[in-house]
Design an enzyme around this catalytic site. Sequence first.
Site, PDB file in Angstrom:
ATOM      1  CG  HIS A  42     -26.541   5.828 -10.445  1.00 28.50           C
ATOM      2  ND1 HIS A  42     -27.197   7.193 -10.561  1.00 28.50           N
ATOM      3  CD2 HIS A  42     -27.526   4.987 -10.460  1.00 28.50           C
ATOM      4  CE1 HIS A  42     -28.273   7.325  -9.769  1.00 28.50           C
ATOM      5  NE2 HIS A  42     -28.516   6.111  -9.652  1.00 28.50           N
TER       6      HIS A  42
ATOM      7  CG  HIS B 246     -35.236   6.789 -11.670  1.00 32.46           C
ATOM      8  ND1 HIS B 246     -36.145   7.665 -10.666  1.00 32.46           N
ATOM      9  CD2 HIS B 246     -34.743   5.997 -10.472  1.00 32.46           C
ATOM     10  CE1 HIS B 246     -35.987   7.998  -9.295  1.00 32.46           C
ATOM     11  NE2 HIS B 246     -35.090   6.867  -9.419  1.00 32.46           N
TER      12      HIS B 246
END
Length: 259
Positions: A8, A50
Amino acid sequence: MTTQVVAHRGASDENAEHTLGAYLAALESGADGLECDVRLTADGHLVCVHDRDLRRTAQARGLVSTMDLADLNELDFATWKNPWADLDDEAPERDESLDRVLTLRKLLETVADLDRRVEVAIETKHPTRYGGLVERRLVEMLKDFGWDVPGSPVRVMSFSFTALQRVERAAPGIQLVQLVDKAQHWSMLRRVVGPGWIMGPGIALLREQPRLGERITTAGHDMHVWTVNTDRDLERCLELGVKAVITDRPAYILERLGR
């Protein structure tokens, strides 16, 4: 069944997320796949970031969408993770190129050069000022690599059903993952997602709704679950037959799986 272990944002538990350093650490650990979020810069580059703004990961003002790649390249995307590193006289000198903003193209080139198959899960972030241009640019890039066909090592994920529909129309061969963070969303999505789409519930949702995982698999969908970092959560995923776990700790999860 072998559960795929996907890093991740790279091996982001110990490394600054989305940096080349984090992804190289994940590859060294033996991760089966890499996960990234992508945003479009003002001059049309897809970068692995992100947040919409730069405060958390680059300690700077500004939005990714309003900055050129050259401006982002001037920023340090790693110091926030270990702000005291400069005080460690025994720490090895770091390669600054590992700590800068990472373009999606660079990440895909890194994967293409490997001598083993590593898959890449790319999440498009919405809402964004560029709307469907994000998916258009993404599909164009995947076509450059020949990765827009069935069997490609790349899959595209999003919480936006509309965004995934765009990808499906532009490149029907790309595997799609519909991310889900609320149980009521599954009630709506189950009627409209394609039969071959993968569902991507968060592990917190599967904890809160113990029967949701069974309902998804009963409906005929594989599951890729995020973000799985503990033994308890991994065990739950194995019980459900989850095909991929997305984790900040790829080395740890691989060890727990006996790999």
